[in-house]
Scaffold this active site. Structure first.
Site, PDB file in Angstrom:
ATOM      1  N   TYR A  25       0.847  -1.242   0.041  1.00 63.24           N
ATOM      2  CA  TYR A  25      -0.125   0.134  -0.015  1.00 63.24           C
ATOM      3  C   TYR A  25       0.843   1.209   0.093  1.00 63.24           C
ATOM      4  O   TYR A  25       2.212   1.321   0.560  1.00 63.24           O
ATOM      5  CB  TYR A  25      -0.948   0.017   1.441  1.00 63.24           C
ATOM      6  CG  TYR A  25      -1.836   1.157   1.373  1.00 63.24           C
ATOM      7  CD1 TYR A  25      -3.032   1.563   0.335  1.00 63.24           C
ATOM      8  CD2 TYR A  25      -1.618   2.170   2.239  1.00 63.24           C
ATOM      9  CE1 TYR A  25      -3.718   2.413   0.406  1.00 63.24           C
ATOM     10  CE2 TYR A  25      -2.624   3.357   2.344  1.00 63.24           C
ATOM     11  CZ  TYR A  25      -3.443   3.419   1.375  1.00 63.24           C
ATOM     12  OH  TYR A  25      -4.367   4.400   1.368  1.00 63.24           O
ATOM     13  N   ASP A  84      -1.182  15.867   5.989  1.00 62.57           N
ATOM     14  CA  ASP A  84      -1.872  15.088   4.782  1.00 62.57           C
ATOM     15  C   ASP A  84      -3.380  16.144   4.745  1.00 62.57           C
ATOM     16  O   ASP A  84      -4.211  15.729   5.165  1.00 62.57           O
ATOM     17  CB  ASP A  84      -2.360  13.895   5.418  1.00 62.57           C
ATOM     18  CG  ASP A  84      -2.858  12.866   4.565  1.00 62.57           C
ATOM     19  OD1 ASP A  84      -3.148  13.217   3.107  1.00 62.57           O
ATOM     20  OD2 ASP A  84      -3.871  11.960   5.162  1.00 62.57           O
ATOM     21  N   ASP A 130      -3.046   5.759  -2.796  1.00 67.70           N
ATOM     22  CA  ASP A 130      -4.004   6.645  -2.315  1.00 67.70           C
ATOM     23  C   ASP A 130      -3.937   8.182  -3.186  1.00 67.70           C
ATOM     24  O   ASP A 130      -3.103   8.697  -3.579  1.00 67.70           O
ATOM     25  CB  ASP A 130      -3.560   7.028  -0.836  1.00 67.70           C
ATOM     26  CG  ASP A 130      -4.379   8.308  -0.555  1.00 67.70           C
ATOM     27  OD1 ASP A 130      -5.425   8.772  -0.970  1.00 67.70           O
ATOM     28  OD2 ASP A 130      -4.169   8.556   0.896  1.00 67.70           O
ATOM     29  N   ASP A 178      -6.202  10.291  -2.917  1.00 71.14           N
ATOM     30  CA  ASP A 178      -6.857  11.567  -2.437  1.00 71.14           C
ATOM     31  C   ASP A 178      -8.088  11.737  -3.026  1.00 71.14           C
ATOM     32  O   ASP A 178      -9.064  10.699  -3.058  1.00 71.14           O
ATOM     33  CB  ASP A 178      -5.862  12.776  -2.249  1.00 71.14           C
ATOM     34  CG  ASP A 178      -5.052  12.559  -1.286  1.00 71.14           C
ATOM     35  OD1 ASP A 178      -4.874  11.719  -0.614  1.00 71.14           O
ATOM     36  OD2 ASP A 178      -3.998  13.514  -1.334  1.00 71.14           O
ATOM     37  N   HIS A 185      -7.357   4.427  -4.988  1.00 72.30           N
ATOM     38  CA  HIS A 185      -8.623   4.573  -4.289  1.00 72.30           C
ATOM     39  C   HIS A 185      -8.777   6.280  -4.218  1.00 72.30           C
ATOM     40  O   HIS A 185      -7.916   7.170  -4.197  1.00 72.30           O
ATOM     41  CB  HIS A 185      -8.852   4.201  -2.877  1.00 72.30           C
ATOM     42  CG  HIS A 185      -8.084   4.625  -1.832  1.00 72.30           C
ATOM     43  ND1 HIS A 185      -8.016   5.812  -1.164  1.00 72.30           N
ATOM     44  CD2 HIS A 185      -6.822   3.959  -1.404  1.00 72.30           C
ATOM     45  CE1 HIS A 185      -6.956   5.884  -0.319  1.00 72.30           C
ATOM     46  NE2 HIS A 185      -6.215   4.848  -0.286  1.00 72.30           N
ATOM     47  N   GLU A 192     -11.299   9.349  -2.799  1.00 72.64           N
ATOM     48  CA  GLU A 192     -12.314   9.487  -1.619  1.00 72.64           C
ATOM     49  C   GLU A 192     -13.345  10.800  -1.888  1.00 72.64           C
ATOM     50  O   GLU A 192     -13.322  11.207  -2.952  1.00 72.64           O
ATOM     51  CB  GLU A 192     -11.491   9.940  -0.317  1.00 72.64           C
ATOM     52  CG  GLU A 192     -10.678  11.288  -0.488  1.00 72.64           C
ATOM     53  CD  GLU A 192      -9.528  11.307   0.418  1.00 72.64           C
ATOM     54  OE1 GLU A 192      -9.580  12.291   1.524  1.00 72.64           O
ATOM     55  OE2 GLU A 192      -8.737  10.404   0.589  1.00 72.64           O
ATOM     56  N   CYS A 213      -6.717  14.254   6.971  1.00 72.64           N
ATOM     57  CA  CYS A 213      -6.354  12.851   7.360  1.00 72.64           C
ATOM     58  C   CYS A 213      -7.826  12.457   7.706  1.00 72.64           C
ATOM     59  O   CYS A 213      -8.739  12.882   8.690  1.00 72.64           O
ATOM     60  CB  CYS A 213      -5.748  12.920   8.502  1.00 72.64           C
ATOM     61  SG  CYS A 213      -5.660  11.189   9.211  1.00 72.64           S
ATOM     62  N   ARG A 258     -13.204   5.287  -1.802  1.00 70.20           N
ATOM     63  CA  ARG A 258     -13.205   5.394  -0.342  1.00 70.20           C
ATOM     64  C   ARG A 258     -14.309   6.440   0.083  1.00 70.20           C
ATOM     65  O   ARG A 258     -14.411   7.479  -0.478  1.00 70.20           O
ATOM     66  CB  ARG A 258     -11.798   6.073  -0.041  1.00 70.20           C
ATOM     67  CG  ARG A 258     -11.723   6.449   1.455  1.00 70.20           C
ATOM     68  CD  ARG A 258     -10.403   7.096   1.945  1.00 70.20           C
ATOM     69  NE  ARG A 258     -10.363   8.182   2.839  1.00 70.20           N
ATOM     70  CZ  ARG A 258      -9.594   8.483   3.384  1.00 70.20           C
ATOM     71  NH1 ARG A 258      -8.329   8.162   3.215  1.00 70.20           N
ATOM     72  NH2 ARG A 258      -9.605   9.585   4.134  1.00 70.20           N
ATOM     73  N   GLU A 266     -14.061   4.415   5.284  1.00 72.82           N
ATOM     74  CA  GLU A 266     -12.894   4.967   6.207  1.00 72.82           C
ATOM     75  C   GLU A 266     -13.495   5.173   7.880  1.00 72.82           C
ATOM     76  O   GLU A 266     -14.686   5.611   7.747  1.00 72.82           O
ATOM     77  CB  GLU A 266     -12.378   6.382   5.846  1.00 72.82           C
ATOM     78  CG  GLU A 266     -11.292   6.885   6.594  1.00 72.82           C
ATOM     79  CD  GLU A 266     -10.006   6.108   6.885  1.00 72.82           C
ATOM     80  OE1 GLU A 266     -10.137   5.049   7.539  1.00 72.82           O
ATOM     81  OE2 GLU A 266      -8.989   6.654   6.350  1.00 72.82           O
ATOM     82  N   ASN A 308      -8.941  -0.242   7.269  1.00 69.46           N
ATOM     83  CA  ASN A 308      -7.711   0.584   7.389  1.00 69.46           C
ATOM     84  C   ASN A 308      -7.408   0.497   8.747  1.00 69.46           C
ATOM     85  O   ASN A 308      -8.048   0.855   9.749  1.00 69.46           O
ATOM     86  CB  ASN A 308      -7.864   1.958   7.085  1.00 69.46           C
ATOM     87  CG  ASN A 308      -6.797   2.914   7.341  1.00 69.46           C
ATOM     88  OD1 ASN A 308      -5.847   2.736   7.795  1.00 69.46           O
ATOM     89  ND2 ASN A 308      -6.856   4.399   7.244  1.00 69.46           N
TER      90      ASN A 308
END
Length: 300
Positions: free
Chosen positions: A48, A62, A89, A91, A116, A118, A126, A161, A191, A213
């Site tokens: 990952y 982040d 990731d 974002d 992914h 989100e 975050c 996500r 998440e 996660n």
């Protein structure tokens, strides 16, 4: 020697096949290419690549400050160093639906196996911090549709996500997950689930693979692989764990160096030079060009 000899499309196909088998896949988070090679050496199923780790590697929080170029570049460096599939990731996709489409193709070109996106607003936060905000369902769906329409390799995994659990609750998370699957998402990343029952509820809501996660110091309890397997989770990530352990060890070593002036007492905690050379496959470089790499590796 050098990079993985397994083409990106074969890694993606193998990833899809293992996901379809129903087994639980373990994806520790790599903080650099060398750690990705170690993850493979230790027998895990995938790697990952965390947006939080990429941000931290640049000394940034982040909160959506990294660019597509930075993320894709680091992703390529990690993906090419391992035969394992890599999940990255992305974002919020780095912009509007057209930007999301470009993001997908850029990450495909970088050799990643999946990504992914989100449903947070920009700038994102975050996933385990308070104060998050999510976009409306229409916007979230458009991001996924753009990703699915833009990909050229059908085996490239498009995971959605959703961060809506922390904002509107579990029922909203189930509804959002269903909508994202209807939009074409191959898998769902719910998440900040708080309990095993919540993971089970998402599992019941959708018929695609789901991801858990297991980040430390967050809103989710740290469940075991067996516990997550029992409620139907298909992928588990530990996104920042290796970075946290490495930085913790580095901090303690620097304290020792400052206070004692040497690190002799920490030698047994260090990776031995021979182990590093073995992980780097120095011997094969030596065989490839002995006129340059003409050393031998100590066996002790």
């Amino acid at each position: 020697m050098l990079y993985s000899q397994v083409p990106a499309h074969e890694k993606r196909r193998a990833f899809r096949e293992r996901l379809a088998s129903g087994e639980l896949l373990r994806f520790p988070g790599a903080f650099n290419p060398l750690s990705a090679r170690l993850i493979e050496r230790k027998g895990f199923e995938g790697v990952y690549i965390s947006g939080a780790v990429l941000s931290a590697d640049l000394g940034l929080p982040d909160i959506g400050l990294t660019t597509l170029t930075e993320v894709a570049g680091r992703g390529q460096q990690i993906a090419r160093m391992t035969d394992l599939p890599t999940l990255i990731d992305a974002d919020t996709g780095f912009g509007e639906p057209m930007n999301v489409a470009r993001t997908i193709q850029t990450l495909e070109d970088a050799g990643l196996s999946g990504m992914h996106i989100e449903d947070q607003v920009n700038p994102k936060r975050c996933g385990h911090l308070d104060g998050k905000a999510v976009v409306d369902e229409d916007t979230a769906v458009k991001r996924i549709r753009a990703a699915v329409d833009a990909r050229r390799d059908p085996d490239f995994l498009v995971m959605a996500r959703t961060d809506i659990r922390a904002v509107e609750g579990l029922s909203a998370a189930k509804d959002r997950a269903r909508a994202l699957v209807d939009a074409g998402a191959d898998a769902i990343f719910p998440e900040a689930m708080r309990t095993l029952d919540e993971f089970a509820a998402i599992r019941e809501a959708v018929d695609v693979p789901i991801l858990a996660n297991m980040t430390e110091f967050g809103k989710s309890d740290l469940f075991t692989v067996d516990q997550l397997r029992d409620v139907g989770v298909n992928i588990v990530i530990w996104p920042v764990s290796l970075l946290r352990i490495a930085m913790g060890a580095a901090g303690r070593a620097l304290d020792t160096l400052r206070d004692e002036g040497h690190l002799t007492g920490l030698l047994d905690q260090m990776q031995h030079r021979a182990d590093l050379y073995d992980l780097l496959d120095y011997e094969r470089y030596n065989h490839f060009d002995t006129s340059v790499f003409n050393f031998t590796i100590a066996k002790d």
